[in-house]
Enzyme design. Structure first.
Site, mmCIF file in Angstrom:
data_model
loop_
_atom_site.group_PDB
_atom_site.id
_atom_site.type_symbol
_atom_site.label_atom_id
_atom_site.label_comp_id
_atom_site.label_asym_id
_atom_site.label_seq_id
_atom_site.Cartn_x
_atom_site.Cartn_y
_atom_site.Cartn_z
ATOM 1 N N PHE A 13 -4.499 -2.503 13.489
ATOM 2 C CA PHE A 13 -3.052 -1.536 13.410
ATOM 3 C C PHE A 13 -3.174 -0.982 12.454
ATOM 4 C CE2 PHE A 13 1.420 -1.513 13.027
ATOM 5 C CZ PHE A 13 1.266 0.092 13.018
ATOM 6 N N ASN A 99 -11.758 -16.355 -0.657
ATOM 7 C CA ASN A 99 -12.915 -15.594 -0.594
ATOM 8 C C ASN A 99 -12.934 -14.636 -0.715
ATOM 9 O OD1 ASN A 99 -14.332 -17.706 0.750
ATOM 10 N ND2 ASN A 99 -13.414 -17.429 2.602
ATOM 11 N N GLY A 102 -13.118 -14.596 -4.026
ATOM 12 C CA GLY A 102 -13.653 -14.830 -4.643
ATOM 13 C C GLY A 102 -15.032 -13.520 -5.415
ATOM 14 N N TYR A 145 2.999 -18.213 9.118
ATOM 15 C CA TYR A 145 2.507 -17.393 8.718
ATOM 16 C C TYR A 145 3.714 -17.135 7.200
ATOM 17 C CZ TYR A 145 2.624 -12.056 8.732
ATOM 18 O OH TYR A 145 2.697 -10.842 8.270
ATOM 19 N N THR A 175 6.064 -2.269 10.031
ATOM 20 C CA THR A 175 5.997 -1.632 10.129
ATOM 21 C C THR A 175 5.528 -0.849 11.696
ATOM 22 O OG1 THR A 175 4.996 -1.383 7.669
ATOM 23 C CG2 THR A 175 4.359 0.501 9.313
ATOM 24 N N ARG A 186 5.764 -7.557 19.169
ATOM 25 C CA ARG A 186 6.821 -6.493 17.981
ATOM 26 C C ARG A 186 7.617 -6.201 19.191
ATOM 27 N NH1 ARG A 186 2.732 -6.523 13.209
ATOM 28 N NH2 ARG A 186 1.091 -6.113 14.217
#
Ligand code: NAD
Ligand code: UDP
Length: 312
Positions: A13, A99, A102, A145, A175, A186
């Site tokens: 999104f 990652n 890095g 989360y 949002t 949501r």
């Protein structure tokens, strides 16, 4: 100056709106996504642009590319999606951050992190300022989360302190807008889809809990302003619309605006650890970025309802 910019989670999104905006500004965009919650449809209209590229890749694994900037958005964001495979959610946030940091370290480039108001948990301070450390349950169903996003923030600040990587950490509040996933659970997408299908609107709990809803275009303005701001401005910085609504108020607004004939409001159990109130203090974003969301809820809902009408 034209840059080559990596957007992880670019088919989601927010990511798809960000890719669109960066291309409009004349940049080259590489969108990296494993299509867990995002889909090609979200970026289909960008494929004809020769400066846009998609790579199917899971950010839990290292990635070697040559880019000038990174926006790290890869992570499922809605409760039903991030709770579907909580271990993968933690890996995406934490291994994904390692990652991408890095990569930023090897190239010595700026990296933006899509953090979240969930780092404040069920906040005991209202409205939430960046200095508030939050009230997060470490072992609940939302923790995969909340805690992994908190850990990602830690990693960003440690990479900055230890390796001088330029970082930009944004704490995004709820949002909404076109290209939200219709089944992601949501509240804005749920209510609109339910009303358009003439089904009852499911309010969880007694509906007095609050959220503050930011329209996607305003948020993307904030991303760009923050990314291009003074290098010393690391964040975390709140980005969200500070106008607060109860879920009942939102449900009533959606019923009125969709002109639904049959839908009524029904009440369901409140999910565990559901934050009772949420509203950003955006003083920092106002002062440092001169950013202030412009789009009122009614105006944003109108555009979102139109999108879902076409989709359904
Ligand atoms: P979204 O689910 O639409 O987008 C997330 C994207 O990441 C999807 O395209 C998904 O396929 C991709 N993804 C997930 N796991 C991945 C992995 N391991 N490797 C590569 N790609 C992967 O959600 P969104 O609303 O666009 O959220 C984007 C980011 O913003 C997320 O990091 C989210 O935590 C953050 N955020 C969003 C909100 C909001 O209200 N939308 C609020 C706070 C924070
Ligand atoms: N919610 C609701 N009905 C729904 C979906 C969500 O009442 O069909 C409530 C949910 O319990 C929460 C608020 O709406 O209090 C926002 O939920 P969402 O999942 O959109 O975002 P988050 O809880 O992550 O802020």
């Amino acid at each position: 100056m034209k840059k080559r910019i990596l957007v992880t989670g670019g088919a989601g999104f927010l990511g798809s709106h960000l890719c669109e905006r960066l291309l409009k500004e004349g940049h080259e965009v590489i969108c990296v996504d494993n299509f867990f919650t995002g889909n090609k449809q979200n970026v289909f209209h960008l494929l004809k642009n020769p400066y846009f590229e998609i790579i199917r890749h899971d950010v839990c694994f290292p990635l070697y590319l040559e880019v000038d900037e990174i926006y790290n958005l890869a992570c499922p964001a809605s409760p039903i999606h991030y709770q579907h495979d909580p271990v993968q959610t933690v890996k995406t946030s934490v291994h994904g951050a390692i990652n991408m940091l890095g990569l930023a370290k090897r190239l010595n480039i700026k990296i933006f992190q899509a953090s979240t108001s969930e780092v404040y948990g069920d906040p005991a301070v209202h409205p939430q300022k960046e200095s508030y450390f939050g009230n997060v349950n470490p072992i609940g169903i939302r923790s995969c989360y909340d805690e992994s996003k908190r850990c990602a923030e830690t990693l960003f600040f440690d990479y900055n302190r230890q390796f001088s990587i330029p970082i930009k950490v944004a704490r995004i509040f709820n949002t909404y807008g076109p290209r939200m996933h219709p089944n992601d659970g949501r509240v804005v997408s749920n209510f609109i889809v339910q009303a358009l299908k003439e089904e009852d609107l499911t309010v969880y709990g007694d509906g007095t809990q609050t959220r503050s809803f930011c329209y996607v275009d305003d948020l993307i303005d904030g991303f760009i302003l923050f990314m291009n701001s003074d290098l010393n401005l690391l964040g975390p910085i709140n980005l969200g619309n500070p106008v607060e609504f109860t879920m009942i108020e939102l449900a009533e607004m959606v019923l009125k605006m969709t002109k639904s004939k049959k839908s009524k409001i029904t009440f369901k159990d409140l999910p565990q650890d559901d934050p009772k109130q949420r509203k950003p203090d955006i003083t920092q974003a106002k002062n440092h970025l001169n950013w202030n969301p412009k789009i009122k809820l009614e105006e944003g809902l109108e555009k979102t309802i139109k999108y879902f009408k076409n989709l359904l």
